[in-house]
Design an enzyme around this catalytic site. Structure first.
Site, mmCIF file in Angstrom:
data_model
loop_
_atom_site.group_PDB
_atom_site.id
_atom_site.type_symbol
_atom_site.label_atom_id
_atom_site.label_comp_id
_atom_site.label_asym_id
_atom_site.label_seq_id
_atom_site.Cartn_x
_atom_site.Cartn_y
_atom_site.Cartn_z
ATOM 1 N N VAL A 1 99.079 13.211 -20.665
ATOM 2 C CA VAL A 1 99.893 12.413 -20.235
ATOM 3 C C VAL A 1 99.448 11.157 -19.605
ATOM 4 C CG1 VAL A 1 102.286 12.045 -18.956
ATOM 5 C CG2 VAL A 1 101.574 14.349 -19.782
ATOM 6 N N ASP B 1 107.566 28.134 -20.779
ATOM 7 C CA ASP B 1 106.193 27.681 -20.100
ATOM 8 C C ASP B 1 106.749 27.201 -18.726
ATOM 9 O OD1 ASP B 1 103.980 27.602 -19.672
ATOM 10 O OD2 ASP B 1 103.403 25.707 -20.681
ATOM 11 N N LYS C 1 103.309 10.929 -23.222
ATOM 12 C CA LYS C 1 102.844 12.062 -23.609
ATOM 13 C C LYS C 1 102.395 12.052 -24.976
ATOM 14 C CE LYS C 1 102.762 16.963 -22.777
ATOM 15 N NZ LYS C 1 103.402 17.771 -21.623
#
Ligand code: NAG
Ligand code: NAG
Ligand code: NAG
Ligand code: NAG
Ligand code: NAG
Ligand code: NAG
Ligand code: NAG
Ligand code: NAG
Length: 812
Positions: free
Chosen positions: A540, A647, A553
């Site tokens: 990023v 995640d 990103k």
């Protein structure tokens, strides 16, 4: 087991400070609750069956609350009362609103600026205290224990056992199951003694003809007329007459004793008055649901009558009963709902039927007749023929340009014109309807065969349609505005647009994401110079576009060969809007480059905050936990397509300038094929946060996120990293195991390192730890849903003592 009993004692000592009396929880004057502030939780009845407080009920706006009473232990459809205006519309309280119990005015609800938005009225004496009863009634009591005001006297759409409806009393339906605005159905006790169900005109409140009447009016002697509708403590609904007689509305129910079941009578949004029950003692996500024991009327589609109003459904619509005996509205073939999202809206013909001057007759080549068996529109005929056979009936309608439908039954034919009302389809219905539909002649391009539309008129019509679309369709206006914003201010593809070789439709997706070129982003990031962080999917960089600073990103090479999926997923992500999700602004999908452009979060990641030098305050930590829970709940339950994050970890939670938590990187899991994501560790699912079932089961469910949230919640509580072995006293344990041991031993103080702020908030600390342990259960089906998690954290649902999360791997 000394530790457990010590813990239970600890638990009890924190349960509501106020004492219970006469089966109600006493609330002293001066007590208050604040909407959206979780430090003060709801006022609960002694049995915990009911709670009084603020509830956010709007999926699209988590800043609006109802002041409500709900079944505290029932996970769905649990609201039984809410504060409402004189016109029966709910009072929506913005976040920060405060309800206070005062001696002079009873309950007073003020918005964040102190402006009064509701109060319990009328209050005729000084209030000594309030009482949340186990019946679900909130009562204000004066100094001699007399009731001055009670929520039972101001019902919304629900009656609870022991609640009564007096003469002129009303239950009003909501707009829909999830929309608490006023709906059009009422259950009333009239002055003449009849209890009735009727629809109303929502603008004027005018009641239309009843579709159910209790027949408890006696014109000869008012002594035999109804005086009250009573929902008694056995869950039995009847009209009590002035002479003391009962007139039953429901039959005594068998098999659902009130000791084991909650009961309620509801004026449902679909017009059915139902008495339903829910098994007590079911906790968490277990299988309970409200079950209708009685429905009034039996068959609502057939019960509707009256010349005014559209009936249960909208105009031109047809009411049918579902298997569960609840009504469903559908448009006849050739018609569509005016509001595609609202099946209670009116239906309109896809091709309108037009009566032209000088053409009294319509013809075969322009119109066709569709036969609808068992269907009737019982009211509002304009012609009647008898005796007629079915063929004659069809022809009569076809040749009459006013006729829209002909209903045929017993050698009789009735003609009807627009709008049609009270349409119904039912196996008991012996009528057949012939619906006239204009043929689609636009493909043959020869409407002039029948009725030539004069050229001028045609243009007029087109113009009217265009104008009304422009005016009426605010979505269109929003789209234009959105694309203007994209166009003018962010100016993606500005050069190309100026050159005129790109159409706006190509540069702007319908969800108004901006599409950037690689060159633009390279310039915006100054050649990908300033790195903000390295995530699991890529690097990023900080960038600057016309609207301000952004996070750019650049995705890993794994994404390179997934051009089409990329586009699909980016569109899914672009459609998410929630204040606890990082907002996607645009993307670049050029050659091998897959780049996402997000809003910039000035306060970095949650990991930096939690594990940095200065420990953030307990209050801030709890706010962050609420934010993450809400963001995840939105991804799981409120998006069109469920998004599983896969995640969740503190590195993927970012903080804006006000330290609001925002989840990042959601929606990317879908882009990676599942087996790929599981084997290539480090891409998806981070060690220490991944649920055990991730490796085992073939199907990944939302419960993997719940597990990861549990880990993260513990990290937020303790400000320690899971798996940071050396941090712990024993030096060997994972945070998760350590936390459970501390919890079992009643040593929550150790978990927060005697953080005074947290210790002062022991009830919430305890709630948080218990919720975390529930989330960490090895068996995914034992873990609560994110919705349940959110409710438990916010104190609007109970939390029970969790079992050992890893029953097979004991630490003893
Ligand atoms: C409280 O509840 C119990 C059982 O539910 C009942 O026997 C008792 O009469 C109630 N007390 C009061 C004061 O209502
Ligand atoms: C009111 O109720 C309280 C608690 O139940 C009781 O202690 C008190 O004596 C009652 N007062 C009167 C006047 O009945
Ligand atoms: C609820 O329905 C009302 C009336 O149709 C509408 O104005 C409002 O936007 C709806 N609210 C939600 C949250 O859908
Ligand atoms: C009404 O309900 C009561 C039970 O509460 C029952 O005894 C009675 O027979 C019922 N009456 C009718 C007419 O069904
Ligand atoms: C949940 O409900 C479904 C259908 O209502 C039933 O088939 C199933 O057995 C129930 N499961 C449990 C655990 O009660
Ligand atoms: C229907 O709802 C969806 C999502 O809730 C929305 O995107 C769409 O614009 C709505 N359509 C209409 C016609 O209101
Ligand atoms: C209209 O229909 C009627 C009866 O079907 C018929 O007598 C009449 O001739 C028709 N008129 C025209 C203009 O077709
Ligand atoms: C009529 O037919 C044309 C051509 O087949 C089609 O494009 C159009 O959508 C149809 N209109 C309706 C309302 O079905």
């Amino acid at each position: 087991m000394v530790p457990v009993s010590v813990f239970l004692l600890l638990l009890l000592s924190f349960v509501v400070v106020v004492c219970a009396q006469s089966n109600g929880t006493r609330i002293s004057t001066g007590s208050s609750l604040v909407a959206g502030s979780f430090s003060v939780q709801a006022w609960r009845s002694p049995s915990d069956d009911f709670a009084f407080g603020f509830r956010n009920v709007d999926n699209n706006n988590d800043d609006l609350f109802l002041l409500a009473i709900w079944f505290y232990k029932v996970p769905e459809n649990n609201i039984v009362w809410f504060a409402k205006e004189k016109d029966n519309n709910p009072v929506f309280a913005p976040r920060g609103s405060k309800v206070e119990l005062t001696a002079t005015s009873g309950l007073v609800l003020r918005n964040g600026n102190g402006g009064e938005i509701w109060k319990s009225e009328p209050i005729t004496a000084s209030v000594a205290f309030g009482s949340m009863k186990d019946t679900g009634n909130f009562v204000l009591v004066d100094s001699i224990n007399g009731s001055i005001w009670e929520s039972f006297s101001y019902p919304t759409d629900t009656l609870l056992p022991t609640q009564k409806l007096e003469v002129d009393g009303v239950l009003s339906s909501r707009k829909s199951q999830g929309n608490f605005s006023l709906g059009k159905f009422q259950f009333r006790l009239l002055r003449d003694g009849n209890a009735v169900l009727n629809t109303i005109n929502l603008r004027s409140g005018f009641p239309y003809d009843a579709y159910y009447i209790s027949n408890t009016h006696d014109s000869a002697s008012s002594q035999n007329s109804g005086r009250q509708v009573i929902f008694d403590e056995q869950g039995f609904l009847y009209v009590l007459k002035r002479n003391g007689e009962q007139s039953n509305i429901t039959q005594p129910s068998v098999g659902n004793p009130v000791e084991a079941y909650y009961y309620k009578t509801t004026m449902n949004f679909d017009g059915v008055l139902s008495v339903s029950s829910y098994p007590k003692g079911i906790d968490g996500d277990a299988n309970g649901s409200w079950k209708d024991l009685f429905r009034i009327p039996d068959n609502i589609c057939m019960a509707m009558r009256g010349e005014l109003s559209s009936g249960i459904c909208g105009y031109n619509s047809i009411c049918t009963l579902n298997d569960d005996q609840r009504p469903r509205c559908k448009c006849p073939t050739g018609y569509s709902f005016m509001d595609l999202n609202d099946t209670y809206s009116n239906c309109v013909a896809n091709i309108p039927q037009i009566c032209e001057e000088g053409a009294q007759n319509s013809t075969d080549d322009l119109y066709s007749l569709q036969e609808l068996p068992n269907t009737d529109w019982p009211m509002l005929d304009y012609e009647r023929y008898n005796p007629f056979n079915a063929e004659e009936c069809k022809k009569a309608c076809l040749l009459d340009c006013l006729c829209v439908v002909a209903v045929y039954r017993d050698n009789t034919c009735w003609k009807k014109k627009l709008p049609l009302s009270n349409g119904r389809e039912d196996s008991k219905e012996i009528s057949v309807s012939f619906l006239k539909l204009r043929r689609n002649t636009s493909s043959t391009g020869k409407p002039q065969d029948g009725f030539p539309i004069p050229e001028g008129k045609k243009n007029q019509q087109t113009l009217i349609v265009v104008i009304s679309v422009l005016l009426g369709c605010s979505l269109f206006v929003i789209l234009i505005l959105a694309s203007m914003i994209c166009w003018g201010f962010i100016s993606c593809n500005k050069k190309k647009l100026a050159a005129g070789d790109i159409q706006p439709s190509e540069s702007f997706e319908s969800n108004n994401l901006c599409q950037f070129t690689y060159k633009e982003l390279r310039e915006a990031t100054n050649g990908f110079k300033e790195e903000l962080g390295r995530g699991s999917c890529g690097i990023v960089y900080k960038g600057r576009i016309k609207t301000g600073v952004v996070a750019v990103k650049q995705l890993d090479r794994v994404f390179e060969d997934s051009e089409k999926e990329f586009r699909t997923e980016v569109n899914v992500i672009g459609q998410t809007h929630h204040k606890n999700l990082v907002r996607l602004l645009g993307y670049c999908n050029e050659g091998r480059y897959r780049i996402l452009v997000y809003e910039f979060m000035s306060n970095g990641t949650l990991a930096d905050l939690l594990f940095g030098d200065r420990k953030p305050s307990w209050n801030l930590r709890t706010q962050i936990a609420y934010g993450i829970a809400r963001g995840l709940m939105y991804l799981h339950e409120e998006c069109d397509k469920q998004i599983i994050h896969c995640d969740i970890k503190p590195q993927n939670v970012l903080l804006d300038e006000h330290y609001n938590a925002k989840i990042a990187d959601f929606g990317l899991a879908k882009l990676l094929k599942m087996d790929q994501s599981r084997t290539e560790t480090g891409i998806r699912g981070t060690k220490g946060y991944v649920a055990p079932d991730w490796f085992r089961s073939a199907q990944v469910t939302a419960k993997v996120d719940v597990y990861s949230f549990g880990v993260q919640l513990l990290e937020i509580i303790c400000c320690r990293r899971n798996g940071d072995m050396n941090d712990f006293e024993g030096g060997q344990e994972l945070l998760v195991d350590w936390a459970y041991d501390c919890f079992q031993q009643g040593r929550l103080d150790v978990l927060v390192e005697e953080d005074l702020e947290a210790m002062d908030d022991m009830r919430r600390l305890e709630t948080f730890v218990m919720v975390a342990i529930w989330c960490l259960q090895e068996d995914p089906s034992q873990r609560p849903t994110m919705k349940r998690v959110t409710w438990m954290l916010e104190g609007i649902a109970p939390v029970s003592v969790p079992p050992n999360p890893n029953p097979f791997t004991s630490n003893c």
